[in-house]
Design an enzyme around this catalytic site. Structure first.
Site, PDB file in Angstrom:
ATOM      1  CE  LYS A 198     -32.558  39.761  21.959  1.00 38.22           C
ATOM      2  NZ  LYS A 198     -31.454  40.607  21.457  1.00 38.22           N
ATOM      3  CG  HIS A 217     -24.523  41.978  17.540  1.00 35.57           C
ATOM      4  ND1 HIS A 217     -25.494  42.844  17.054  1.00 35.57           N
ATOM      5  CD2 HIS A 217     -25.092  40.734  17.506  1.00 35.57           C
ATOM      6  CE1 HIS A 217     -26.591  42.173  16.759  1.00 35.57           C
ATOM      7  NE2 HIS A 217     -26.377  40.885  17.019  1.00 35.57           N
ATOM      8  CG  ASP A 219     -26.106  36.779  15.636  1.00 35.51           C
ATOM      9  OD1 ASP A 219     -26.110  37.880  16.236  1.00 35.51           O
ATOM     10  OD2 ASP A 219     -26.977  36.445  14.813  1.00 35.51           O
ATOM     11  CG  HIS A 273     -26.084  41.571  12.379  1.00 30.91           C
ATOM     12  ND1 HIS A 273     -25.139  40.606  12.677  1.00 30.91           N
ATOM     13  CD2 HIS A 273     -27.132  41.308  13.204  1.00 30.91           C
ATOM     14  CE1 HIS A 273     -25.594  39.802  13.625  1.00 30.91           C
ATOM     15  NE2 HIS A 273     -26.807  40.212  13.976  1.00 30.91           N
TER      16      HIS A 273
END
Length: 331
Positions: A198, A217, A219, A273
């Site tokens: 990404k 969020h 991962d 994070h």
């Protein structure tokens, strides 16, 4: 144009001292109010040239922080710089040229703006480009920009190197819990592990105290390997505080993701994070999400499940886990 990109909104907002209301976070999220200002504990930095200490350092950092930075990782500086150069140049292209690579309903791959459902209809201050870089069978080149001309070459070269770093991290994480070095990688699908790149593009923001580039969020990957540009912005949640992560030149930031937490039955923690934005400068980052294939079933490894330590997570296909995560459904 169907979707208004943040890059376009930012160029209009630059004359103002404000941003559209849908980008203003609620008070409990605003970085201006929630960032810790005081002595910041040191996020671990691990030198991979020190072979004797790697396993212990990785294990401790993964348990304590869920995030750490690695240096002397073996990826040539010029390979990373070229990855960053071609990614930056893609986002400088005319808007209509970028839209050729726009995401489609059946996939998250492609150029886009909004990924997850957000409470209160809020938006994150970021545009992005997603595409698989490994294995070859998972790559859809329609989402790989043809311009700048070296884009594809740079990404293929980076993929070759980042695979080696992934192997070393998964081996260390396995050994650190008393397993044989290959166990985590095999549990995630071995050579079929997918690497999804990404590029996050965070334009300058007139009110960085009110907005977030990416909201808090964890991962959903197994691990994430990220290179940022030189503009800081990553924040980590620990001990009830949001801490800034220091920028370290030529380091790779390693995030422990949900699948490693699940496999370890909670011994390793997936790191919470978020990303802040900058008033004057473009921030960019290049995370690679290392994940099992959609059909692979992932659950706590039997070595970590017992009467005294029952399974804390359901065993399920990765595609079902992803669906719940992206749609904010219970797992």
């Amino acid at each position: 144009m169907e979707v208004e990109r943040v890059q376009a909104i930012a160029s209009l907002s630059v004359q103002l001292d404000n941003i559209p209301s849908e980008f203003i976070r609620s008070e409990h999220e605003q970085p201006g109010k929630t960032t810790f200002h005081g002595p910041i504990p040191e996020i671990p930095v691990i030198d991979l040239a020190n072979k004797d200490g790697i396993v212990g350092a990785v294990t401790e950092a993964a348990k304590e922080w869920g995030l750490f930075q690695i240096v002397d990782h073996g990826i040539p500086v010029e390979v990373v710089k070229e990855l960053q150069r071609v990614g930056s140049e893609f986002f400088e292209l005319p808007q209509e040229e970028k839209e050729v690579y726009a995401t489609e309903p059946a996939t998250i791959e492609g150029y886009g703006t909004k990924l997850q459902k957000e409470d209160e209809g809020k938006k994150a201050w970021v545009d992005y480009l997603f595409h698989n870089i490994w294995p070859e069978s998972s790559i859809n080149y329609k989402f790989w920009p043809e311009n700048p001309p070296n884009y594809r070459k740079a990404n293929k070269e980076y993929a070759k190197h980042i695979l080696e770093v992934m192997d070393e991290m998964l081996t260390s994480l396995s050994l650190g819990l008393g397993l044989e070095g290959h166990v985590f990688k095999e549990a995630l699908g071995g050579e079929a592990i997918e690497l999804l790149l990404k590029i996050n593009y965070y334009p300058p923001c007139p009110r960085p105290d009110l907005a977030l580039g990416v909201v808090a969020h964890t991962d959903m990957s197994a691990i994430t390997l990220l290179v940022p540009n030189e503009v800081p912005g990553l924040q980590v949640f620990k001990d009830d505080h949001w801490f800034d992560a220091k920028y370290i030149p030529n380091a790779i930031i390693v995030h422990i993701g949900d699948q490693i937490e699940i496999l370890s039955n909670g011994l390793y923690k997936s790191v919470l994070h978020r990303t802040t934005v900058n008033k004057e400068k473009v921030r960019m980052s290049w995370p690679v999400f290392c994940s099992p294939r959609d059909e692979l079933v992932v659950g706590p490894l039997p070595q970590f499940v017992s009467e005294d330590s029952p399974a804390k997570y359901k065993t399920k296909k990765y595609k079902d886990y992803k669906y719940c995560k992206l749609n904010k459904l219970p797992q």
